[in-house]
Structure formats: structure tokens, C-alpha cells
Design an enzyme around this catalytic site. Structure first.
Site, short mmCIF file in Angstrom:
data_model
loop_
_atom_site.label_atom_id
_atom_site.label_comp_id
_atom_site.label_asym_id
_atom_site.label_seq_id
_atom_site.Cartn_x
_atom_site.Cartn_y
_atom_site.Cartn_z
N HIS A 1 -9.56 -43.09 -9.96
CA HIS A 1 -8.51 -42.82 -10.96
C HIS A 1 -7.20 -42.63 -10.22
O HIS A 1 -7.19 -42.08 -9.13
CB HIS A 1 -8.83 -41.53 -11.74
CG HIS A 1 -7.64 -41.04 -12.53
ND1 HIS A 1 -7.35 -41.50 -13.79
CD2 HIS A 1 -6.64 -40.17 -12.20
CE1 HIS A 1 -6.23 -40.94 -14.21
NE2 HIS A 1 -5.78 -40.12 -13.26
N LYS B 1 -14.30 -41.41 -8.04
CA LYS B 1 -15.20 -41.17 -9.17
C LYS B 1 -16.67 -41.13 -8.75
O LYS B 1 -17.03 -41.54 -7.64
CB LYS B 1 -14.97 -42.26 -10.23
CG LYS B 1 -13.57 -42.20 -10.88
CD LYS B 1 -13.45 -43.27 -11.98
CE LYS B 1 -12.11 -43.18 -12.69
NZ LYS B 1 -12.01 -44.18 -13.78
P1 ADP Z 1 -6.96 -46.90 -15.56
O1 ADP Z 1 -7.97 -45.94 -14.97
O2 ADP Z 1 -6.92 -48.21 -14.81
O3 ADP Z 1 -5.58 -46.25 -15.72
P2 ADP Z 1 -7.34 -46.59 -18.48
O4 ADP Z 1 -6.34 -45.47 -18.46
O5 ADP Z 1 -7.15 -47.69 -19.48
O6 ADP Z 1 -7.47 -47.29 -17.03
O7 ADP Z 1 -8.80 -46.00 -18.74
C1 ADP Z 1 -9.21 -44.80 -18.10
C2 ADP Z 1 -10.64 -44.98 -17.63
O8 ADP Z 1 -11.50 -45.12 -18.76
C3 ADP Z 1 -10.89 -46.23 -16.78
O9 ADP Z 1 -10.54 -46.10 -15.43
C4 ADP Z 1 -12.39 -46.42 -16.97
O10 ADP Z 1 -13.15 -45.55 -16.13
C5 ADP Z 1 -12.57 -45.99 -18.43
N1 ADP Z 1 -12.51 -47.18 -19.31
C6 ADP Z 1 -11.42 -47.88 -19.68
N2 ADP Z 1 -11.74 -48.91 -20.50
C7 ADP Z 1 -13.09 -48.86 -20.65
C8 ADP Z 1 -14.03 -49.63 -21.39
N3 ADP Z 1 -13.65 -50.68 -22.14
N4 ADP Z 1 -15.33 -49.28 -21.31
C9 ADP Z 1 -15.74 -48.20 -20.58
N5 ADP Z 1 -14.89 -47.42 -19.87
C10 ADP Z 1 -13.59 -47.75 -19.89
#
Ligand code: ADP
Length: 140
Positions: free
Chosen positions: A117, A11
Site C-alpha cells: 500500500h 501487505k
Molecule cells: P491502490 O492500493 O493502488 O491505491 P485502491 O486505492 O484502488 O488501489 O484500492 C485499495 C486496495 O484495495 C488495493 O490495493 C487492493 O488491495 C484492494 N482492491 C482494489 N480493487 C480491488 C478489487 N477489484 N478486488 C479486490 N481487491 C481490490
């Protein structure tokens, strides 16, 4: 366990801080092979299409702007159980919750600016790989 492919994105917070090589080293040390890689600068609309499943979440606009703020490196990683292994190497979404030695523990700045990601299922991996790469670009 089967050989799988998964989609990884390094990222903007990480490309900006010159962490691409250190992050790729962690994937390779874990036995994941980079079978496709490119550096691109997403528009906010492209980031929005990629993260469409999160469109109802409060952080969606912030996430799209962040993903379009600097270049990203999108990669396809291949290996045994690659989808789960990549998630393990990445660590928890929030770096404060991530295990020692994970990418997010070592490099992430916050829950939003969390350096990487990774696809979370076989269905997501297939969709996300096809979003960024044509079959001709996968050179395992
Ligand atoms: P992951 O990337 O661990 O699979 P998620 O699918 O829940 O997590 O979320 C996708 C992306 O959105 C995260 O990696 C992060 O960059 C962003 N994100 C998730 N939750 C938050 C939050 N509460 N505030 C800001 N950005 C967030």
C-alpha cells in the site's frame, strides 16, 4: 521537488512469503529512506478503519479480512517527491497492468493481494502516518 513523507504497508501476502527485505530494497534503491518501521498484526476492525474511504466498495470486506490475515510491516518513507515516487515503485493496483521492475509486477499475486500500500496524496499521507505512528517514532 520537496522532501515528503509517505505511508507504506507491506501487505500480508508479502510478509507471508518472506518478501519484506526485497521490497524494502526496492524503496531504498529508488532513494526512499525508511524513517519509521514496525511489524504489526491488524484486527479486521483496525484494517476497516484504515480503509474507511473504501467502505462502499464491493471488495471492502475481503480487503479488511486480507489485511488482518497475517502481520503487515508499516513504514514511513522519506525522500524527494516521496508520495509519487513510492506509487511509481509500487506499480499499478493490478499486477497484470504494472510496469516491469515494479514491486507489484515482481511480487503481487492479484489485484487484491498486491503486496504493498502507498499513500496517494499529501492529505492521505498525513492522515495515514498519524494513524500508525506518533511523532516520537519518526526518526529521519
Ligand atoms: P491502490 O492500493 O493502488 O491505491 P485502491 O486505492 O484502488 O488501489 O484500492 C485499495 C486496495 O484495495 C488495493 O490495493 C487492493 O488491495 C484492494 N482492491 C482494489 N480493487 C480491488 C478489487 N477489484 N478486488 C479486490 N481487491 C481490490
Amino acid at each position: 521537488m520537496a522532501i515528503e513523507r509517505t505511508l507504506s504497508i507491506i501487505k500480508p501476502d508479502a510478509t507471508k512469503r518472506n518478501l519484506t527485505g526485497k521490497i524494502v530494497a526496492k524503496f531504498e534503491e529508488a532513494g526512499l529512506r525508511v524513517v519509521a518501521s514496525k511489524r504489526i498484526h491488524l484486527t479486521a476492525a483496525q484494517a476497516g478503519a484504515f480503509y474507511a474511504e473504501h467502505s462502499e466498495r464491493g471488495f471492502y470486506g475481503e480487503l479488511c479480512d486480507f489485511m488482518a490475515s497475517e502481520p503487515v510491516v508499516v513504514q514511513v518513507l522519506e525522500g524527494e517527491g516521496a508520495i509519487a515516487k513510492n506509487r511509481e515503485v509500487m506499480g499499478a493496483t493490478d499486477p497484470a497492468q504494472a510496469d516491469d521492475g515494479t514491486i507489484r509486477k515482481d511480487f503481487a499475486l492479484s489485484k487484491g493481494e498486491n503486496s504493498v500500500h502507498g499513500s496517494d496524496s499529501a492529505e492521505s499521507a498525513a492522515r495515514e502516518i498519524a494513524f500508525f505512528f506518533s511523532g516520537l517514532e519518526l526518526v529521519g
